[in-house]
Design a protein around this motif. Structure first.
Motif, short mmCIF file in Angstrom:
data_model
loop_
_atom_site.label_atom_id
_atom_site.label_comp_id
_atom_site.label_asym_id
_atom_site.label_seq_id
_atom_site.Cartn_x
_atom_site.Cartn_y
_atom_site.Cartn_z
N PHE A 43 -23.61 43.99 -4.74
CA PHE A 43 -22.64 43.94 -5.82
C PHE A 43 -22.32 45.33 -6.33
CE2 PHE A 43 -20.32 41.98 -8.99
CZ PHE A 43 -20.51 42.69 -10.15
N ILE A 88 -15.13 50.52 -5.19
CA ILE A 88 -13.89 50.41 -5.95
C ILE A 88 -13.72 51.61 -6.87
CG2 ILE A 88 -12.65 49.07 -7.66
CD1 ILE A 88 -14.16 46.65 -6.70
N VAL A 115 -12.34 54.84 -5.65
CA VAL A 115 -10.89 54.96 -5.58
C VAL A 115 -10.29 55.07 -6.97
CG1 VAL A 115 -8.79 53.78 -4.89
CG2 VAL A 115 -10.79 53.68 -3.43
N LYS A 116 -10.87 54.31 -7.91
CA LYS A 116 -10.25 54.18 -9.22
C LYS A 116 -10.49 55.34 -10.17
CE LYS A 116 -9.74 49.74 -11.38
NZ LYS A 116 -10.36 48.52 -11.81
N GLN A 161 -16.53 41.13 1.07
CA GLN A 161 -17.69 41.09 0.18
C GLN A 161 -17.92 39.67 -0.32
OE1 GLN A 161 -16.93 41.30 -3.62
NE2 GLN A 161 -18.98 41.65 -4.37
N ASN A 173 -18.80 47.66 -6.22
CA ASN A 173 -18.30 48.28 -7.44
C ASN A 173 -18.13 49.77 -7.29
OD1 ASN A 173 -17.89 47.68 -10.44
ND2 ASN A 173 -18.91 45.92 -9.56
N PHE A 198 -24.66 53.99 -15.00
CA PHE A 198 -23.93 52.74 -15.14
C PHE A 198 -24.53 51.68 -14.23
CE2 PHE A 198 -20.16 50.58 -16.38
CZ PHE A 198 -19.61 49.97 -15.28
N ALA A 204 -12.70 43.33 -0.61
CA ALA A 204 -13.14 42.29 -1.54
C ALA A 204 -13.37 40.98 -0.84
CB ALA A 204 -12.10 42.10 -2.64
#
Lengths: 426, 273, 297
Positions: C220, C227, C230-231, C286, C224, C175, C283
């Motif tokens: 960047f 995040i 965690v997600k 960043q 990502n 990805f 965030a």
């Protein structure tokens, strides 16, 4: 440029039109029911359910039923919760049998005593195996009706038994016999026995506990006896199968791949749900048998699976229609059909008297073992605050089996947690 | 530089790249293996087990795959078009307009990146039901259309466009929307492509929300069909899962294989100016 | 003159708001309002049919901090992020470099790297389950060829979390590779030639030229990946369910359990808010860092 924009707008418009639902014409004369159900044993079973629903609708032309496949037990619970909280119309669902306490506490379900009216209905309520009704009783009322129920049985590889000099028609009936057989069967990289400890560790542990004479929870769901010496002994025995007798691999044994391990001959015996029966029958290239679980101080095996629940926010007409639907789905003919298709237990003695199940039992006697074991079956582990208490127990079992804690320490810790959680209910 | 001169660097590169590629693709290779063998032999690599198409037959019969495929395509298309439109407009607003509260609003938008949708399921379910979008493609897609990720990317991309280009367009008499369409959107093409790829693959894979918000085969996407085989109580039937994975994954993989060169070339073309 | 520019500014602002509104509306409906509802829910006690919900202030948060599972889950997630984020970002760069290089079957290689992204997690996690099966599974079959003993990857606390990490890295690297691939296209090839002329080897070129140029992309992707660490928990449901004995339980999985297995929305809501605050802080950092580092024209 303009052309592109118009085309894009047109495309978006078409897409949105295709995307939004058409207004449904509401038919006032018919009662509409929505029901969620989980599929917990694999296969194209939605078609079987659809067939049953069609049969019901042809017998009851004034009711339309929307049966929605909602994932596994967890997904279905999420679905039911979300629907009820947002005011969506849903009148009944098949949910985990052990969700009863939580559903009652959240005030979501109706006891069946409130809905059955005629004597026929009341007789129907009593027509199921008592062992299967054990999980439905909370505070003296009946909250769930069995639909897809299972119990834990012992599958064993008859070919491997023969090769090890054991009688394939005489599977071990006690703990000692099982250990002895296991030792003879563990060789050449194969194990004698595998009992899964992921997935539903508390469920498997119930087997050991009851066979050592102790039920893990009280009937009123307010007390647990994790730190009872008999229970600690049961867990120590389970652990010893790997560490001392070496008939089982160490560590946690994976639920999802155990059937594959059995079918490929990595283990000679496995304790697993009867829901696996159809799959094992299709996949095993060897002669296999199904036996009741071995006894120690007494025989025993917990039940499992899903029950029908009735939700509170349903109109009187919908409740009656729901009851009719549940009665249809649990009638002996449907119970037989479902049992043959899935491997679940026939939920009433009458279901085993149907021609379909009688014939099936004759050609495939392994299917009857689970029914015979119902005589000594106990309720699946369930208390108030059931998920948290269950989690404490499962963690203790896994901690002991992976050697992180001694069985005594693990179970004592679980008992402390459980007592704290259950105190408000006593 | 001659491309055909043998170099150790090149050979190492190739070996490394191929090994990693093989590693990466091994689960899919296993799926192919399991799909063509009877379930009892899925992990039995040494045996001369027969190859069979039965798993495909079982998988095919279990669910209306073509309908699911159509639904997945519609869902992914709806979300993508929605995202491209909304995020372009929003990114443009953040990049080139000044209005009170802009920076705070942008931070708020960024926060959406961390809002964990799984936990908000119950609230979002209620919202979707209230909007009457239950059991529809729009219901499955709307919560995702306003994507903070997309807005962030496009804002960044638009901000990197030299103002001279905009001024030149203005001189030719373009309005705000004209400038957006003529100058900014073409400039951000590689970003659009990358984002489209990510959006499509994310939402192609999405399972839980579509499961919860739909009732019928008419609207459910592929992932829901696949879940029928991940049975928790009896354990996974890896052979049928393999077959179903192949059936549903093959068209996507093929599409990627065919179009990936176009993608890369599009990045390339946009980069060299 | 003043009036004219004020009018223009207002029109300007209005235009901006109009452009922003569709996105804002949807975000409010599906993100902001539910979040505020969640915040309110986190301040209430757990209601049941017998005892209705009452305002409980910060009690739910205190309960969380007192729970030993909280510490386990947080440590697990920190370790998980600390490993998967750098590894997947690094691998993504290596993959992008290889996928961009002049090697035979480059298209197939790219496809191979991107495959995990396109497989739905339900399928992928089940396949990995069979990779990790002790003794029989694909991994143990291969290591068995070399005489290595079978390992119970998912069934022992020491390896469970690492096994889950491997699946995450597998799924995510492809990805992120796309981002790097796109960025690499914007680097003019003559830079490499120039470096070669100056006598710089590949590694020096990579370190001195490539990495700094790719820094915005790296930052960047890094955020990502953070995040996502965690997600993304879908694989946990199939692989370990957080076990054995909480060894592989991650924060979001625990939140899910609390909300939907324990019927305990207030504690789930409290933990959600905590996570939101933490990630929100990341965030903001960043955003500030990126703004400073990226040179906007």
């Amino acid at each position: 440029m303009k052309k592109i924009l118009t085309a894009a707008a047109l495309a978006t418009g078409l897409m949105t039109a295709a995307a939004t639902p058409a207004a449904a014409a509401a038919d006032q004369s018919k009662t509409e029911l929505t029901m969620y159900y989980p599929i917990s044993v694999g296969g194209p079973l939605t078609k079987v359910i659809d067939g049953m629903i069609e049969g019901f609708q042809s017998e009851h032309p004034d009711v339309t039923v929307k049966a929605v496949y909602a994932g596994n037990y967890d997904d279905t619970r999420v679905r039911a919760l979300s629907a009820l909280k947002s005011g969506e119309k849903v009148q009944l669902s098949v949910l985990f049998s052990i969700d009863a306490y939580d559903l009652v506490e959240q005030g979501l379900v109706l006891p069946f005593e409130d809905v059955v009216k005629t004597d026929e209905d009341k007789a129907w309520l009593k027509s199921f195996y008592p062992a299967l009704m054990a999980n439905s009783h909370v505070d003296g009322k009946t909250w769930g009706i069995p639909f897809q129920r299972s119990t834990i049985v012992m599958y064993y590889n008859k070919d491997m038994f023969r090769a090890a000099g054991l009688d394939p028609e005489k599977p071990p009936a006690t703990w000692d016999e099982m250990v002895a057989a296991g030792k003879k069967l563990t060789k050449d990289g194969h194990y004698g026995l595998m009992v899964p400890s992921t997935g539903y560790p508390y469920w498997m542990f119930q087997c050991f506990a009851i066979q050592n004479g102790k039920e893990l929870m009280s009937a009123d769901g307010r007390h647990v006896s994790f730190d009872d010496p008999a229970v600690i002994d049961a867990l120590s025995f389970w652990r010893s199968l790997a560490t001392e007798h070496k008939i089982m691999p160490e560590g946690a044994i994976e639920w999802g791949t155990l059937r594959q391990a059995f079918v490929q001959g990595q283990t000679a015996m496995m304790w697993h749900t009867t829901g696996n029966l159809t799959a094992v029958k299709n996949e095993a290239k060897f002669d296999f048998g199904v036996a009741e679980l071995p006894a120690h101080k007494q025989p025993g095996s917990p039940t499992g699976g899903g029950n029908f629940y009735l939700f509170k926010n349903a109109s009187a007409k919908e409740r009656d229609a729901s009851l009719a639907l549940i009665r249809y789905m649990t009638a002996p003919e449907r119970a037989a059909q479902w049992s043959i298709a899935t491997g679940y237990v026939g939920i009433s003695p009458a279901s085993y008297e149907t021609d379909a199940l009688k014939a099936y039992g004759r050609e495939f006697p392994q299917a009857l073992v689970a029914r015979d074991q119902l005589k000594v079956a106990i309720a699946e582990f369930s208390t108030w605050e059931t998920a948290r208490v269950r989690e404490a127990l499962s963690n203790a079992v896994q901690a002991a089996l992976t050697g992180r804690q001694s069985p005594e320490a693990a179970l004592k810790a679980a008992q402390t947690t459980a007592d704290k959680l259950l105190k408000p209910y006593r | 530089m001659s491309a055909h001169r043998f170099s150790w660097d090149g050979a190492l590169d190739t070996a490394g790249a191929w090994t990693l590629a093989l590693l990466w693709v091994s689960p899919l290779l296993f799926a192919v293996w399991a799909a063509f063998h009877p379930p009892g032999t899925a992990l039995d690599f040494a045996s001369g087990a027969p190859w069979t198409l039965d798993n495909f037959r079982t998988a095919w019969a279990a669910a209306p795959w073509l309908v699911y495929m159509r639904n997945s395509l519609l869902l992914v298309g709806f979300i993508l078009i929605g995202q491209l439109t909304l995020c372009t407009l929003a990114g443009y607003a953040f990049a080139r307009f000044s209005f009170p509260g802009r920076d705070i609003l942008f931070i708020l938008v960024l926060l959406q990146l961390f809002i964990l949708p799984e936990v908000l399921i119950v609230e979002n379910y209620a919202m979707t039901a209230r909007l009457g979008l239950f059991d529809s493609i729009a219901g499955m897609g709307l919560p995702y259309v306003a994507s903070a990720f997309g807005i962030f990317l496009l804002r960044q991309s638009f901000k990197s466009v030299p103002p001279e280009l905009e001024e030149a367009a203005r001189v030719e008499g373009c309005s705000w929307m004209g400038v957006l369409w003529r100058v900014y959107v073409p400039a951000a093409r590689p970003v659009y492509l990358a984002y489209a790829l990510i959006s499509v693959s994310t939402h192609w894979n999405n399972f839980l929300w579509p499961l919860i918000v739909t009732n019928s085969d008419k609207t459910r996407p592929l992932t829901v069909g696949l879940s029928l085989f991940g049975a928790p109580e009896s354990g996974a039937d890896i052979a049928v899962i393999g077959a179903a994975t192949m059936m549903t994954g093959a068209p996507v993989l093929l599409a990627f294989l065919i179009f990936q060169r176009h993608f890369i070339q599009a990045f390339l073309r946009a980069g060299i100016r | 003159m003043d009036d004219l520019s004020r009018y223009q500014r207002r029109r300007h602002a209005l235009y901006g708001w109009m452009l922003l509104s569709p996105a804002l509306i949807l975000l409010s409906l599906f993100a902001f309002i539910p979040s505020i509802t969640t915040l309110c829910a986190s301040l209430m006690s757990r209601g049941t049919a017998r005892r209705p919900s009452v305002f409980a202030g910060l009690e739910n948060y205190a309960d969380l901090f007192a729970d030993p599972v909280f510490a386990t889950v947080v440590v697990n997630n920190l370790l998980y992020a600390a490993v998967t984020v750098p590894v997947s970002v690094g691998l993504a760069l290596v993959m992008a470099l290889w996928a961009n290089a002049r090697i035979p079957a480059r298209g197939l290689v790219r496809c191979a790297y991107f495959t995990p992204v396109m497989l739905p997690m339900v399928a992928a996690a089940n396949l990995w389950l069979f990779f990790y099966t002790p003794g029989l599974g694909v991994i143990d079959s291969i290591t068995g060829l070399f005489g290595i003993a079978p390992v119970n990857w998912l069934g022992q606390p020491q390896t469970a979390l690492w096994a889950v990490m491997a699946v995450t890295v597998w799924k995510e690297s492809g990805f992120f590779m796309i981002f790097y691939l796109a960025a690499l296209q914007t680097i003019p090839p003559d830079l490499k030639e120039a470096a070669g002329i100056e006598g710089a080897g590949r590694l020096t070129y990579a370190r001195r030229v490539l990495l700094p140029l790719l820094m915005p992309t790296t930052l960047f992707i890094f955020v990502n990946a953070l995040i996502n660490s965690v997600k993304l928990i879908d694989h946990l449901f199939i692989l370990t369910k957080g076990g054995p004995d909480n060894a592989s339980k991650l924060v979001l999985y625990w939140i899910w359990e609390m909300a939907f297995a324990y019927f305990d929305s207030p504690h789930a809501a409290a933990l959600t808010i905590l996570v939101l605050l933490l990630l929100g802080g990341v965030a903001v950092i960043q955003f500030r860092v990126l703004e400073k580092r990226i040179h906007y024209r």
